[in-house]
Design an enzyme around this catalytic site. Structure first.
Site, PDB file in Angstrom:
ATOM      1  N   THR A 106       0.859  -1.179   0.000  1.00  0.00           N
ATOM      2  CA  THR A 106       0.000   0.000   0.000  1.00  0.00           C
ATOM      3  C   THR A 106       0.892   1.224   0.000  1.00  0.00           C
ATOM      4  O   THR A 106       2.005   1.181   0.547  1.00  0.00           O
ATOM      5  CB  THR A 106      -0.925   0.030   1.231  1.00  0.00           C
ATOM      6  OG1 THR A 106      -1.525   1.318   1.351  1.00  0.00           O
ATOM      7  CG2 THR A 106      -0.158  -0.243   2.507  1.00  0.00           C
ATOM      8  N   CYS A 158      -2.099   5.144  -5.138  1.00  0.00           N
ATOM      9  CA  CYS A 158      -2.835   4.275  -4.230  1.00  0.00           C
ATOM     10  C   CYS A 158      -2.946   2.943  -4.939  1.00  0.00           C
ATOM     11  O   CYS A 158      -3.271   2.900  -6.140  1.00  0.00           O
ATOM     12  CB  CYS A 158      -4.215   4.849  -3.910  1.00  0.00           C
ATOM     13  SG  CYS A 158      -5.244   3.718  -2.937  1.00  0.00           S
TER      14      CYS A 158
END
Length: 234
Positions: free
Chosen positions: A83, A197
């Site tokens: 992430t 992201c």
């Protein structure tokens, strides 16, 4: 081949992409029945999301640091946080282990520099777009100019990530909204866009726009494979 430790679950939707991309790259490069040597620790994203929005970053970092320690004990020789946003606690995670953490921003910046680009737009969670931990690494360590959307656009990007993409929901109206935001970033001088992201690649693909896209999930996974295979063949 070195064993990679994956800290995943943030969200599990994008962690699936990491697992697939890493194994596909190992198979492509080594052939035959080769697959990646991986250890996965998948956290409960609900817990992490609550800590993020409460500003409890040290507590969130402690959760990931514990995961990192568990992966090291399980035989991981290098770590990947699957992430972008949780690289805010990268230093806390790195301090918990003796093995290297492969930071997502570094290969992303290297790919942008290799393309001869200097000004990029950044899409991601509010935390990634608005805080210094990610942008400063790109700017100060790699010499890039990083542009972010305006306030209203940042709110849209953030909402779609948490309310849709992290739940596996892909909506055409959200794709259009993102493409409009990309166009505004280009109008402000961005030569390319960082999909900062790991879920955004579920929504936006290169075929959707004429603007060069740098998919951090794919770039990070490829860099992890490069690092793993530098350790020698299986």
């Amino acid at each position: 081949m070195r064993t990679l430790g994956l800290i995943g679950g943030m969200s599990w939707e994008s962690t699936v992409s990491y697992y697939r991309l890493i194994n596909e790259a190992v198979k492509q490069q080594l052939g035959g029945l080769h697959s990646a040597k991986l250890v996965l620790f998948s956290v409960d994203f609900h817990e992490i999301e609550q800590l993020q929005h409460a500003g409890e970053w040290e507590k969130a970092g402690a959760v990931l640091a514990q995961a990192a320690s568990a992966l090291e004990r399980a035989g991981a020789e290098g770590l990947v946080i699957c992430t972008n946003t949780m690289h805010k606690v990268a230093a806390q995670v790195q301090s918990a282990v003796s093995i290297p953490l492969l930071h997502i921003a570094d290969p992303t910046a290297a790919a942008i520099n290799a393309a001869g680009l200097t000004s990029v737009g950044l899409l991601g969670t509010r935390f990634t777009m608005e805080q210094d931990f990610y942008r400063e690494r790109l700017e100060k360590s790699h010499g890039l100019k990083v542009l972010v959307p305006g306030e209203e656009d940042r709110a849209v990007v953030h909402r779609v990530i948490y309310d849709e993409l992290c739940l596996g929901i892909v909506r055409e109206e959200s794709r259009k909204a993102y493409l409009d935001i990309i166009d505004r970033l280009v109008g402000n001088g961005a030569q390319a866009i960082i999909l900062g992201c790991t879920e955004i690649s579920l929504l936006i693909q290169p075929a959707d726009t004429h603007v060069p896209l740098f998919d951090t999930t794919a770039i990070h996974a490829a860099d992890a494979v490069r690092w793993s295979l530098e350790g020698g063949a299986a």
